[in-house]
Design an enzyme around this catalytic site. Structure first.
Site, PDB file in Angstrom:
ATOM      1  N   GLU A  63       0.824  -1.225   0.000  1.00 33.65           N
ATOM      2  CA  GLU A  63       0.000   0.000   0.000  1.00 33.65           C
ATOM      3  C   GLU A  63       0.851   1.264   0.000  1.00 33.65           C
ATOM      4  O   GLU A  63       0.567   2.223  -0.715  1.00 33.65           O
ATOM      5  CB  GLU A  63      -0.950   0.019   1.202  1.00 33.65           C
ATOM      6  CG  GLU A  63      -2.191  -0.843   1.028  1.00 33.65           C
ATOM      7  CD  GLU A  63      -1.954  -2.286   1.424  1.00 33.65           C
ATOM      8  OE1 GLU A  63      -0.827  -2.613   1.861  1.00 33.65           O
ATOM      9  OE2 GLU A  63      -2.898  -3.103   1.291  1.00 33.65           O
ATOM     10  N   HIS A 132     -10.256  -4.625  10.859  1.00 27.23           N
ATOM     11  CA  HIS A 132     -10.861  -4.373   9.542  1.00 27.23           C
ATOM     12  C   HIS A 132     -12.127  -3.534   9.629  1.00 27.23           C
ATOM     13  O   HIS A 132     -12.964  -3.584   8.740  1.00 27.23           O
ATOM     14  CB  HIS A 132     -11.187  -5.695   8.843  1.00 27.23           C
ATOM     15  CG  HIS A 132     -10.001  -6.405   8.297  1.00 27.23           C
ATOM     16  ND1 HIS A 132      -8.962  -6.821   9.081  1.00 27.23           N
ATOM     17  CD2 HIS A 132      -9.668  -6.760   7.028  1.00 27.23           C
ATOM     18  CE1 HIS A 132      -8.056  -7.419   8.332  1.00 27.23           C
ATOM     19  NE2 HIS A 132      -8.446  -7.391   7.082  1.00 27.23           N
TER      20      HIS A 132
END
Lengths: 331, 321
Positions: A63, A132
């Site tokens: 990322e 998450h």
């Protein structure tokens, strides 16, 4: 009358991206599983076939790396769309977003700028656990140099992604996994744009203003229906754009209702909700008849257990309760 | 050996950087420069060789030790000194400071203050060049201290995977701030990693501008012609501390003196003197003194940036409140 098409939320985002990629060949999309896999949540389905691997780029799990690469590409004139599998994973790219995307315009004395869109599902899904489920808008709205939007309807999803892609500054676009299957009408007009910085009054009412965004707009509308049965007429505002924030629309509503509840996902300490409360108390102090309440995710990391998850995230009952309290009506 | 005028030109460019920074150090002591000031003294041959090896439209990105690379690429001493003084005439309008020199006109795309965070950006400008097919190469510098951070690895992984026209250069000046390499790297040779990325590599001790041109030139050519990234480690030495606040107590004066004897600027000057160019060297030195004195005066006399600059350099158009 512009032609409308009924689509799901994920298709609305895709329509916006496809139209902008057809319009401007500087636009490309990069992320994990966006190409051959057709998107982890199928938002990019079919885009690899349509645009080819040069413009729909599968990235390894890096990322920070592909965010930085996209910022670099934007610095010299391309217009990248970065998809994170979820906003949670942007945490490992936080330095790129904070120190490069947000600051290059100023550090360079205005010589360079970063027209980039970062997008992903945000906040809770269903039992995806502690790591998450973050509502990341609260981290990013703090940063001057960034813009943050979070649509709740299909039409806004399309109109805001298009505006984000055309914007010359970094725009962080926050989706919700729980909304991807939502159906709604969207204008087919390729020039249909929803401007950044404009809130939307999605339900008019005179007794209390409920302010929210993304998934919580739908929960707030359910709360408004229940309140109506109990004789409280709630106005619901979908903020849509968290930075810039449309304080005029918020103040105009509170000036009418004299009471406000801010309902959103994210922890209660600071954040966008606290910012909204601050603006309203400063700009509409004399119009308020009650302290503003916030309905937030409770102040814990997200538990996995389904009942505890529902206990922790904002729900209809808590919004109704807060609305009654600010209206001085017993529950 | 290239012709003497070219060598004299390289000497002058190195001397501009050297004298610029010595005067910057003096101005820092006088309180005219705030914050951090990281000097490049001792490493000038790398910047000058790089600028000579690149095309004018190639991109360069570097660390916070960025004065030398900006000056070598064409930023004027005036714009550079004014930036250090925080003046609106500076290369970043006085908003960037020593660590954030930017000069888009000369494709110097910035000095960056987060160690390693700029390496993906360089892969990104190279990505844009490949996307557009514009034939440009990006060269990016990092220190031995950045070799361990994650972004360094991610940038190289992606550049190799996507075959981006970028040259990664580790300017190994032996110290990560105050910590010697032996205490930061298990494997001292950073280029050994290139094999893992599938990247060609090169490693050498910097002796001269010519050598930098030749060695970097090969990697730049490879990037331009075959869109292959490379990793180069160039061993060098900074004569000063990490920044102005660092007295450099972690190394001996004998070590510093030993490297000063190998200083490429000193070596080139000695060589040109022996070649009978003493008069031309004196003339070059005098013109450099004038250029630096003029830069200091210009920076002193320039106006400061006003608050009206802040909003338009944060967002285009209306401020996003």
């Amino acid at each position: 009358m512009t032609a409308m098409k009924s689509v799901r939320f994920r298709e609305a985002i895709r329509m916006g991206m496809v139209e902008e990629m057809e319009r401007d060949d500087r636009v490309f999309i990069v992320g994990e599983e966006v190409g051959h896999y057709q998107g982890a949540y199928k938002v990019t389905e079919g885009m690899l076939d349509k645009f080819g691997p040069k413009r729909v780029i599968d990235a390894p799990i890096t990322e920070s790396g592909f965010t930085g690469i996209s910022i670099g590409a934007a610095m010299v004139g391309l217009r990248p769309i970065v998809e994170y599998m979820t906003w949670n994973f942007s945490a490992v790219a936080f330095d790129q977003i904070l120190n490069n995307a947000a600051k290059i315009r100023q550090m360079s004395g205005g010589q360079l700028h970063v027209p980039i869109v970062l997008r992903a599902p945000n906040a809770s899904a269903k039992q995806v656990g502690s790591q998450h489920s973050h509502a990341m808008e609260h981290f990013y709205t703090h940063v001057p140099g960034l813009k943050v939007v979070a649509p709740s309807t299909c039409a806004d999803a399309k109109g805001l992604i298009k505006s984000a892609i055309r914007d010359d500054d970094p725009v962080l676009y926050m989706e919700s996994e729980t909304l991807y299957n939502l159906k709604g009408d969207v204008p087919e007009d390729p020039e249909f744009l929803v401007p950044l910085g404009k809130a939307n009054v999605v339900r008019e009412g005179g007794d209390v203003t409920i302010i929210s965004w993304s998934r919580l707009v739908h929960i707030s509308l359910q709360a408004a229906e229940q309140l109506a049965k109990e004789g409280i007429d709630a106005e619901v505002i979908d903020v849509r754009s968290l930075r810039p924030l449309d304080e005029e629309t918020l103040v105009a509503s509170v000036t009418k209702t004299h009471r406000a509840v801010v309902a959103y996902e994210g922890w209660p300490y600071g954040g966008v909700g606290a910012e909204i409360v601050d603006r309203i108390q400063r700009l509409a102090f004399d119009d308020l008849d009650a302290p503003i309440e916030r309905v937030t995710t409770l102040d814990y990391p997200m538990p996995y257990n389904a009942k505890l998850e529902q206990f922790v995230i904002p729900n209809v009952e808590r919004i109704v309760g807060a609305a009654k309290r600010v209206a001085y009506r017993s529950a | 050996m290239k012709d003497q005028d070219t060598q004299l030109g390289f000497y002058r460019q190195m001397q501009v950087i050297r004298r610029f920074e010595e005067e910057a150090a003096r101005a820092y002591a006088q309180g005219k420069i705030g914050g951090f000031l990281h000097l490049y003294i001792g490493q000038e041959a790398i910047a000058v060789g790089t600028a000579a090896a690149l095309n004018a439209d190639d991109y360069l990105i570097t660390t916070y030790r960025d004065h030398g690379h900006a000056l070598a690429r064409g930023t004027t001493a005036r714009a550079a000194m004014a930036e250090l003084f925080g003046k609106v005439t500076g290369c970043s309008k006085g908003l960037g400071g020593s660590m954030h020199f930017f000069d888009a006109e000369h494709n110097m795309l910035g000095g960056y203050g987060i160690v390693g965070g700029h390496l993906p950006l360089a892969a990104g400008t190279a990505f844009a060049s490949k996307y557009r097919g514009d034939g440009r190469v990006t060269i990016v510098f990092f220190g031995d201290g950045a070799a361990s951070i994650g972004d360094c690895h991610e940038a190289m992984c992606l550049a190799a995977l996507w075959k981006l026209p970028v040259v990664f250069v580790c300017e190994n000046n032996q110290y990560s701030m105050g910590t010697p390499l032996s205490r930061t790297l298990a494997v001292a040779d950073v280029t050994k990693r290139a094999a893992g990325y599938g990247m060609p590599s090169d490693r050498f001790e910097c002796e001269s501008v010519n050598q930098v041109i030749e060695r970097f030139g090969k990697a730049i050519k490879r990037a331009r012609e075959t869109s292959e990234p490379s990793l180069i480690e160039v061993l060098t030495y900074r004569h000063r501390g990490h920044s102005m606040s660092d007295p450099g107590k972690y190394r001996t004066s004998e070590e510093v003196d030993e490297y000063k004897k190998k200083d490429p600027l000193f070596v080139l000057r000695t060589h040109l003197e022996k070649a009978g160019l003493a008069d031309k060297l004196t003339a070059a030195d005098e013109s450099v003194e004038q250029e630096i004195a003029d830069a200091v005066k210009f920076a002193d006399d320039s106006a400061e940036p006003g608050p009206e600059l802040l909003a338009p350099t944060t967002y285009k158009g209306a401020f996003a409140r």
